[in-house]
Write an enzyme that holds these catalytic residues in place. Structure first.
Site, PDB file in Angstrom:
ATOM      1  N   HIS A  49       0.831  -1.210   0.000  1.00  0.00           N
ATOM      2  CA  HIS A  49       0.000   0.000   0.000  1.00  0.00           C
ATOM      3  C   HIS A  49       0.858   1.250   0.000  1.00  0.00           C
ATOM      4  O   HIS A  49       1.931   1.284   0.597  1.00  0.00           O
ATOM      5  CB  HIS A  49      -0.911   0.005   1.230  1.00  0.00           C
ATOM      6  CG  HIS A  49      -1.940  -1.074   1.216  1.00  0.00           C
ATOM      7  ND1 HIS A  49      -3.134  -0.947   0.557  1.00  0.00           N
ATOM      8  CD2 HIS A  49      -1.941  -2.308   1.761  1.00  0.00           C
ATOM      9  CE1 HIS A  49      -3.848  -2.047   0.709  1.00  0.00           C
ATOM     10  NE2 HIS A  49      -3.137  -2.904   1.433  1.00  0.00           N
ATOM     11  N   ILE A 335      -1.222  -7.011  13.447  1.00  0.00           N
ATOM     12  CA  ILE A 335      -0.639  -6.571  12.173  1.00  0.00           C
ATOM     13  C   ILE A 335      -1.579  -6.970  11.033  1.00  0.00           C
ATOM     14  O   ILE A 335      -1.337  -7.913  10.297  1.00  0.00           O
ATOM     15  CB  ILE A 335       0.778  -7.142  11.972  1.00  0.00           C
ATOM     16  CG1 ILE A 335       1.633  -6.950  13.221  1.00  0.00           C
ATOM     17  CG2 ILE A 335       1.440  -6.495  10.759  1.00  0.00           C
ATOM     18  CD1 ILE A 335       1.920  -5.503  13.596  1.00  0.00           C
TER      19      ILE A 335
END
Lengths: 480, 412
Positions: A49, A335
């Site tokens: 990302h 995470i």
């Protein structure tokens, strides 16, 4: 006595292990499964990302942007495929546009470079197959794609080449504080001692933390289902196409993969069971429906080659949970996305935390950050290939037709760190069986190679360890 | 390396095409076979029933293949084994690899594509549930049992009633496994009637038409499947689910011609057959590239594969000899009830046998071929089924440049 024990052999644990392996430290990875990359690492969107999603100032934002910057070099060193294809967040109406403007501001705030809002014509020019109902989009040129399990296997392989130890089937059952560290045990009683622990146990990180007396957070799994289409479809879009995020999540993305498949997904359903990775009829239907809305051409679902499901580790704080408990126990928990993107930066951050808490770092003189690319043979020129085949004729024998994987590459996967033990292990390392026939042709040959290399019978060859045998006996044998 | 003719694939189609080309005078030729022996998939088809049309005998697969392999060897037609073709270019340069020669290129005057087909995998079906071991294509199970001598499992459910699935139902039963059911999504079987009789009925194996597998159970090894009845639109009907404990699921859900190489060469494909668009000589739209056997369209009987491959072999020989085709262009169209024809176009004024398959089961109907409203031929049929290939011969008199022949099923 290890200096650091990393619990969890996913991409986060793997990146941390690799980073630590550059120093004169005894480190080990404790993985509860038979292979590495078996949790969320195995089944996610495979996206690096750009970093405009996460809230300004959060760990997610900081580590995402930093990780995304580091990823190109990390993948180059590890010989892992990486493509900066850029991403587009598409909007269908005025409300979406407002949201995209907010994302643009947030992204700029986070330090994401090159963000730009596009109008309908610009979107169509960039991606001719995008739905004509799309009126605007946020373009992030730094968005990229990578294969997450390839990255994880390469990171752990590189760490092992630099001296790290990998314990497989090591499901931690208790953690005891000792005078100078921890005693970590598994169910059969085997024990490992370490001065520091890094808890990178994914959806199980809260349970591991509790074993060490830290009850400060909880993790729940969120299911995401995906559909993967044939390599012929990889050119449907060139960018990763996200929908404008809503309260319901980020929605279904459409993206090429580094191996030129087309990936659709994920759904997003909060779960309780941390082991349930079943795909569902409803989930797959939702993936197909939403993916279809994003494109103007019909999505070629007839070319779908597999569907799968992953569980994301969602923490209760909304941000990554990276902190130190008791001076020697580092949590790297919660995470979820953008975890893959952030993973190199998380490793760097954890290294900082460990030094702050007394771990001495001394550069290893013979540290080698380079791992030979495992896909190099496929991409070599005819002359280069022939030079390799002349030395090792097994590289001239194609085992997997669909992905054109040779016997030499499969033997390399079985022999090099972290070694492949079973059919799925070979598949994740070589792509043998990952193509359009899904192992129908190469399966029996891969079984023979595994049996031969490990000196076992065919009945002992498994798909993924445990009871996942491929054959139950000889013909005309006793089947009772 | 340069060759007049390269045949890609040493199965029944490739061998038969090679022999036909040799007999028509071609000498500078080479067969490239990816496996360690000639014969293709016939090697693992150890049941009988091959060659009834061609030889008037019931041969096993290996026996049928041996008749051709023997000829290939006697004629001294050269072949390379363990040789995988990686790509074919539009100007007919073939890139291949094997352990002895490494990666090498051949410039060919003509190429015959005879790569066969592969099975549709489970992934294409998107069945919900886990992904344990124990799920195999019927062909992979056939290889494990017949070639390698191993049993994939002992409690079996088969999804899809294609011929390989039916054959494997019997084979697994003979080897001591229990085959609980064969589920077929469609209201009819995609396999040959004789296979349903001899492989299922003779062994009391239930064929569940309009049924599919809706869920897969088991984390490591398959522990069972949930099956359900489907409605006319092939959607599972709620409340009809049934759990069958089993350790093995075999899939026989369709065959796909393996045209990846044809695509690298730029050969145009027919959406219905998934094979090349060809003329009566089985020549593709790229001059000098021919296609035959299951890579062209999926056949039900190997006898027809051999027949078709001979046509391609003769066509390639004529091309190499520089024979000009008479320049006409007749296109063959279908009504949808007839799914496709092979060939799809005709470029010579001679009697042409046209093969076709239908989309559904039709009883007491007429197959009609017409042109500009006039009937060219009509043939009454008691039964047409998707699992059985049909053929008619179009007479040379009906062929005229620029015409279109329309194939339809009347009375359905």
């Amino acid at each position: 006595m290890f200096d650091v024990a990393i619990i969890g052999g996913g991409v986060v644990g793997g990146m941390i292990a690799r980073t630590l392996s550059a120093y004169n430290l005894h480190i080990c990875i404790l993985e509860k499964e038979r292979d590495v990359a078996m949790g969320a690492t195995k089944a996610n969107s495979a996206i690096v990302h750009a970093g405009f999603d996460a809230k300004e100032g959060s760990l997610k934002a900081r580590l995402n942007v930093r990780g995304s910057e580091m990823m190109e070099q990390v993948t180059r060193e590890l010989g892992v495929k990486y493509r900066r294809n850029g991403s587009l967040v598409i909007g269908f109406n005025g409300e979406d546009k407002k949201h995209l403007e907010e994302l643009l501001v947030r992204g700029n705030e986070n330090g994401v470079k090159g963000l730009r809002l596009l109008d309908r014509d610009e979107v169509q020019a960039l991606e001719p197959n995008i739905s004509e109902s799309v009126t605007c989009a946020l373009h992030a040129p730094t968005g990229a794609i990578v294969c997450p399990y390839e990255l994880c296997i390469a990171a752990i392989g590189n760490a092992m080449d630099n001296g790290a130890a990998l314990y497989r089937d090591f499901a931690v059952s208790s953690i005891k504080r000792t005078e100078n560290g921890y005693e970590i045990s598994r169910y059969n009683g085997e024990t490992v001692f370490a001065r520091y622990i890094v808890n990178a146990a994914g959806v199980f990180a809260d349970e591991i933390a509790r074993m060490a007396g830290d009850f400060s957070f909880s993790i729940h799994p969120r299911r995401g289902e995906y559909v993967l289409l044939d390599k012929e479809c990889g050119g449907t879009v060139s960018h990763t196409i996200f929908r404008t995020p809503s309260k319901m999540g980020k929605g279904i993305l459409v993206s090429p993969t580094v191996d030129n498949n087309l990936l659709l997904g994920p759904t997003s359903v909060d779960m309780e069971d941390k082991e349930e990775k079943e795909t569902t009829a409803e989930g797959l239907a939702l993936v197909m429906r939403e993916a279809s809305e994003n494109l103007k051409i019909p999505v070629p679902f007839g070319k779908s080659i597999t569907s799968f499901c992953g569980l994301r580790a969602v923490g209760n704080t909304g941000d990554f949970i990276i902190n130190v408990h008791d001076g020697r126990f580092v949590n790297v928990a919660g995470i979820e996305s953008p975890g893959l993107s952030a993973s190199p930066a998380i490793a760097e951050y954890v290294l900082g935390l460990l030094t702050k808490h007394g771990l001495c770092l001394e550069k290893k003189a013979d540290y080698n950050p380079i791992r030979e690319p495992k896909h190099a043979f496929r991409e070599a020129s005819i002359e280069e290939k022939n030079a390799i085949i002349e030395k090792d004729p097994t590289y001239g024998r194609i085992i997997c037709r669909c992905e054109q994987v040779t016997e030499g590459e499969i033997l390399d996967a079985i022999r090099s760190n972290p070694t492949a033990l079973d059919i799925d292990g070979v598949k994740r390392r070589t792509r043998s069986g990952m193509g359009r026939c899904q192992g129908g042709f190469c399966g029996p040959y891969v079984m023979e190679l595994l049996a031969r290399e490990y000196g076992t019978s065919m009945e002992c060859v498994t798909k993924m360890g445990g009871g996942s045998v491929m054959v139950v006996g000889k013909t005309k044998g006793d089947l009772s | 390396m340069k060759k007049d003719l390269v045949i890609i694939g040493g199965g029944p189609a490739g061998m038969s095409a090679a022999i036909a080309a040799y007999e028509a005078g071609v000498r500078d030729m080479l067969i490239l076979e990816r496996d360690g022996a000639l014969g293709g998939i016939l090697q693992q088809c150890i049941h009988n029933g091959f060659g009834l049309h061609k030889f008037g005998e019931e041969l096993t697969g290996p026996e049928y293949a041996w008749r051709y392999e023997k000829q290939v060897k006697e004629l001294g037609i050269p072949y390379k084994l363990c040789t995988m073709v990686l790509s074919v270019s539009e100007d007919k340069v073939i890139t291949a690899t094997n352990p002895q020669d490494g990666v090498f290129e051949i410039e060919a005057k003509a190429i015959i594509l005879a790569m066969g087909c592969r099975e549709r995998p489970k992934g294409a079906l998107n069945i919900a549930g886990e992904r344990p071991a124990g799920i195999y294509s019927a062909g992979m199970a056939q290889k494990l049992v017949n070639m390698m001598g191993y049993m994939p499992g002992k409690d079996v459910v088969i999804l899809g009633s294609g011929d390989i699935g039916l054959i494997m139902a019997r084979r697994m039963t003979l080897e001591g496994a229990k085959v609980h059911a064969v589920c077929e999504l469609m209201p009819y079987s995609g396999g040959l009637a004789r296979n349903i009789e001899q492989c299922l009925n003779d062994f009391g194996i239930p064929l569940k038409l309009s049924h599919t597998v809706v869920k897969i159970h088991g984390k490591e090894r398959l522990s069972g499947v949930t099956i359900a009845k489907v409605d006319e639109r092939r959607r599972p009907i709620e409340g009809t689910e049934e759990y069958i404990p089993c350790d093995t699921l075999l899939l026989s859900v369709g065959l796909i011609p393996e045209n990846e190489l044809s695509k690298t060469a730029g050969v145009s494909l027919d959406r219905m057959t998934n094979g090349a668009v060809v003329d009566q000589d089985r020549e593709t739209e790229i001059p000098g590239i021919f296609s035959c056997g299951n890579v062209l369209h999926v056949h039900d009987l190997v006898d027809y594969v051999s027949e078709e491959a001979e046509i391609a072999g003769l066509g390639a020989a004529a091309y190499i000899a520089g024979e000009e085709k008479k320049e006409i262009s007749v296109f063959l169209r279908t009504d949808g009830k007839i799914r496709y024809t092979v060939p799809q176009r005709i470029t010579a004024e001679k009697d042409v046998r046209v093969y076709f398959r239908v989309a559904d089961v039709y009883r007491d109907v007429t197959v009609k071929v017409s042109c500009d409203g006039g009937t060219v031929l009509s043939k009454k049929k008691q039964k047409l089924a998707p699992g059985e290939m049909e053929c008619v011969t179009v007479p040379a008199s009906a062929l005229e440049d620029g015409r279109e022949l329309y194939f339809e099923v009347e009375g359905a």
